[in-house]
Scaffold this motif. Structure first.
Motif, PDB file in Angstrom:
ATOM      1  N   LEU A  27       0.642  -1.162   0.029  1.00 56.40           N
ATOM      2  CA  LEU A  27      -0.258   0.034   0.128  1.00 56.40           C
ATOM      3  C   LEU A  27       0.827   1.292  -0.096  1.00 56.40           C
ATOM      4  CD1 LEU A  27      -2.725  -1.095   2.459  1.00 56.40           C
ATOM      5  CD2 LEU A  27      -2.871  -1.312   0.192  1.00 56.40           C
ATOM      6  N   SER A  28       2.065   1.275  -0.085  1.00 60.70           N
ATOM      7  CA  SER A  28       2.907   2.216  -0.033  1.00 60.70           C
ATOM      8  C   SER A  28       3.121   3.104  -1.221  1.00 60.70           C
ATOM      9  CB  SER A  28       4.497   1.845   0.215  1.00 60.70           C
ATOM     10  OG  SER A  28       4.977   1.051  -0.538  1.00 60.70           O
ATOM     11  N   ALA A  29       3.389   4.480  -1.236  1.00 60.73           N
ATOM     12  CA  ALA A  29       3.356   5.242  -2.615  1.00 60.73           C
ATOM     13  C   ALA A  29       4.260   4.902  -3.184  1.00 60.73           C
ATOM     14  CB  ALA A  29       3.631   6.836  -1.947  1.00 60.73           C
ATOM     15  N   GLU A  30       5.683   3.821  -2.705  1.00 59.82           N
ATOM     16  CA  GLU A  30       6.763   3.584  -3.575  1.00 59.82           C
ATOM     17  C   GLU A  30       6.333   2.318  -4.605  1.00 59.82           C
ATOM     18  OE1 GLU A  30       7.889   6.418  -0.791  1.00 59.82           O
ATOM     19  OE2 GLU A  30       6.785   4.175  -0.645  1.00 59.82           O
ATOM     20  N   VAL A  31       5.105   1.740  -4.308  1.00 61.85           N
ATOM     21  CA  VAL A  31       5.079   0.575  -4.881  1.00 61.85           C
ATOM     22  C   VAL A  31       4.920   0.669  -6.634  1.00 61.85           C
ATOM     23  CG1 VAL A  31       3.387  -1.086  -5.699  1.00 61.85           C
ATOM     24  CG2 VAL A  31       3.740  -0.803  -3.057  1.00 61.85           C
ATOM     25  N   ALA A  32       4.416   1.565  -7.185  1.00 62.53           N
ATOM     26  CA  ALA A  32       4.364   1.785  -8.406  1.00 62.53           C
ATOM     27  C   ALA A  32       5.589   2.113  -9.029  1.00 62.53           C
ATOM     28  CB  ALA A  32       3.315   3.131  -8.820  1.00 62.53           C
TER      29      ALA A  32
END
Length: 229
Positions: free
Chosen positions: A209-214
């Motif tokens: 769910l972190s912003a870094e996943v994408a």
């Protein structure tokens, strides 16, 4: 037999008196030993108390000494914060004089941060390595800043290791994926694409769910292509 002997002592006044006399005789023969033990224990207790009192007093001195330096740091007057202004001490002198105190320890963090901003990477690393804390944010931040210094010194693999250390220090959903992203990119800089893929996977799997996943998914594909070459 031992049980009967104990009962005899309790029931027979003469036997009890004899036992007490023997005890007194033993104490008398070894009184210097007992006195020595008592003095050693008392000295340890008093010494510990005085050490604690002195440490607290030194910490208060350090906090007072670095008050102005913190003000300069907040005002972005970094040179004065680091070296003092001629009247008030800077973080460097506080760290050197009070390094064993909590405030002196924190001065190491401030000094390292400033030196990193000033491009003095090895000096920054030296101060940051002296800093040690159980704090969730500061210690992880210190590891990350050490990674930044190592990266600037051309040691990308060492930087990646420090970024991962930052991520693993009391791991959490907000900061850990940020530090892992820096670690993966440092691995790529060090020409270690396979290691980078592993770290991107950690972000994707452990912090979905972190912003870094994408970005992790995108950069992972690139790193996998490099790893196959």
């Amino acid at each position: 037999m031992k049980r009967e002997s104990e009962l005899e002592v309790l029931e027979n006044p003469d036997a009890l008196a004899d036992r007490l006399l023997k005890s007194e005789s033993y104490v008398e023969r070894h009184k210097n030993l007992f006195i020595g033990i008592f003095v050693a224990i008392a000295a340890a207790v008093v010494g510990g108390f005085l050490y604690y009192q002195n440490r607290e007093a030194k910490n208060a001195e350090a906090l007072s000494a670095m008050f102005q330096a913190e003000y300069y740091f907040e005002a972005d007057s970094l040179n004065k914060a680091l070296n003092g202004d001629g009247q008030y001490a800077g973080f460097k002198s506080v760290a050197e004089e009070y390094g064993s105190t909590k405030a002196g320890n924190l001065a190491n963090f401030y000094a390292g941060t400033i030196l990193l901003k000033q491009g003095k990477y090895q000096d920054a690393l030296n101060y940051l390595e002296e800093f040690n804390s159980d704090d969730l944010l500061l210690q992880a931040r210190a590891y990350s800043l050490q990674g930044d210094a190592q990266l600037e010194l051309g040691k990308a693999a060492e930087a990646a290791s420090l970024y991962k250390k930052a991520a693993e220090h009391k791991a959490n959903d907000y900061f850990s994926p940020q530090y892992l992203m820096k670690a993966a990119m440092a691995h790529e800089t060090a020409n270690q694409p396979a290691e980078a893929v592993d770290v991107y996977d950690r972000i994707i799997n452990d912090y979905p769910l972190s912003a870094e996943v994408a970005d992790a998914k995108k950069y992972k594909a690139r790193a996998e292509g490099l790893a196959k070459k």
